[in-house]
Design an enzyme around this catalytic site. Sequence first.
Site, PDB file in Angstrom:
ATOM      1  N   ASP A 290      10.569  -6.057  11.452  1.00  0.00           N
ATOM      2  CA  ASP A 290       9.408  -5.361  10.902  1.00  0.00           C
ATOM      3  C   ASP A 290       8.589  -4.755  12.041  1.00  0.00           C
ATOM      4  O   ASP A 290       8.170  -5.459  12.957  1.00  0.00           O
ATOM      5  CB  ASP A 290       8.561  -6.365  10.110  1.00  0.00           C
TER       6      ASP A 290
ATOM      7  N   LYS B 180       7.996   3.012  11.312  1.00  0.00           N
ATOM      8  CA  LYS B 180       7.390   1.682  11.203  1.00  0.00           C
ATOM      9  C   LYS B 180       7.802   0.922   9.943  1.00  0.00           C
ATOM     10  O   LYS B 180       7.784  -0.308   9.937  1.00  0.00           O
ATOM     11  CB  LYS B 180       5.857   1.796  11.217  1.00  0.00           C
TER      12      LYS B 180
ATOM     13  N   SER C  95       3.678  -6.932   1.842  1.00  0.00           N
ATOM     14  CA  SER C  95       2.736  -6.205   2.693  1.00  0.00           C
ATOM     15  C   SER C  95       1.301  -6.422   2.218  1.00  0.00           C
ATOM     16  O   SER C  95       0.858  -7.568   2.070  1.00  0.00           O
ATOM     17  CB  SER C  95       3.142  -4.722   2.727  1.00  0.00           C
TER      18      SER C  95
ATOM     19  N   HIS D 115      10.455  -3.612   7.511  1.00  0.00           N
ATOM     20  CA  HIS D 115       9.331  -3.937   6.635  1.00  0.00           C
ATOM     21  C   HIS D 115       9.721  -3.890   5.162  1.00  0.00           C
ATOM     22  O   HIS D 115       9.127  -4.572   4.330  1.00  0.00           O
ATOM     23  CB  HIS D 115       8.173  -2.966   6.903  1.00  0.00           C
TER      24      HIS D 115
ATOM     25  N   ALA E 143       0.828  -1.215   0.000  1.00  0.00           N
ATOM     26  CA  ALA E 143       0.000   0.000   0.000  1.00  0.00           C
ATOM     27  C   ALA E 143       0.860   1.262   0.000  1.00  0.00           C
ATOM     28  O   ALA E 143       1.924   1.308   0.633  1.00  0.00           O
ATOM     29  CB  ALA E 143      -0.913   0.001   1.224  1.00  0.00           C
TER      30      ALA E 143
ATOM     31  N   HIS F 128      14.864 -21.908  -7.519  1.00  0.00           N
ATOM     32  CA  HIS F 128      15.540 -23.181  -7.840  1.00  0.00           C
ATOM     33  C   HIS F 128      14.734 -24.373  -7.303  1.00  0.00           C
ATOM     34  O   HIS F 128      14.659 -25.423  -7.949  1.00  0.00           O
ATOM     35  CB  HIS F 128      16.932 -23.171  -7.227  1.00  0.00           C
TER      36      HIS F 128
ATOM     37  N   LEU G   5      16.211 -16.514  -5.090  1.00  0.00           N
ATOM     38  CA  LEU G   5      16.888 -17.413  -6.029  1.00  0.00           C
ATOM     39  C   LEU G   5      16.820 -18.858  -5.533  1.00  0.00           C
ATOM     40  O   LEU G   5      16.626 -19.792  -6.331  1.00  0.00           O
ATOM     41  CB  LEU G   5      18.341 -16.976  -6.235  1.00  0.00           C
TER      42      LEU G   5
END
Length: 264
Positions: free
Chosen positions: A214, A163, A85, A242, A17, A261, A257
């Site tokens: 976070d 935050k 998020s 975050h 957002a 895989h 990655l």
Amino acid sequence: MEPIKKEGKHFVLVHGACHGGWSWFKLKPLLEAAGHKVTALDLAASGIDSRKIEQLHTLHDYSLPLMELMESLPQEEKVILVGHSLGGMNLGLAMEKYPQKIYVAVFLAAFMPYPNHISSYVLNQYFERTPAENWLDTQFLPYGSPEEPLTSMFFGPEFFAQKLYQLCSPEDLALALSLARTSSLFLGDLSKAKYFTDEGYGSVKRVYIVCTEDKAIPEEFQQWQIDNIGVTEARVIKSADHMAMLCEPEKLCATLLEIAHKYN
């Protein structure tokens, strides 16, 4: 003899957002350098998308650029979806409608839909656990009509700094403050809908990436989602706030990655 070159995957990166495709600017070239195709799209009324929040009434309206991208993929092409998020809710819609086009869906410090519940369930749980003062200077403002009241959301500078971006560079924060756009949680729509089912959304492999530092979606709530909603696998990026794609892009890239895989 020349080594056989492995074919790259197609990563589709879905922002949160008030953000846009720009928020992936550090991660995108890292994934591309590793041989993968990357689409970092702007959702409706986000980034440089020309729509305004007042034109969006539902999560589906907001998700249209993602849904159009999924629809445009050749039948045989699969992608790795990465949602950050609130972007986890957009992933849910794409997973529900196009499960056969997705290798794996990656939820990065994200809200993860709970199938067979009302669609706002996970957001309702978050609000129940989040004191109002935690929103700091975030603005929730009415839009829509008396018949269809809607609520917009815009993060304030304090919320961004304390935050979301507390471990990011001052430059990253300055960029975000200059590019942020008004968004919405679409709670009115989600509280009336059952968008997610076990047969659609629930049939796609889910990997959750926990960000331990976070302060917007705390580690405890990330873990609550993993424990209650269930995932194929959980990964952890320590020392990430975050915005892991900005404060720890190399660690996030390495994790993605490994996921690419593993989930062929």
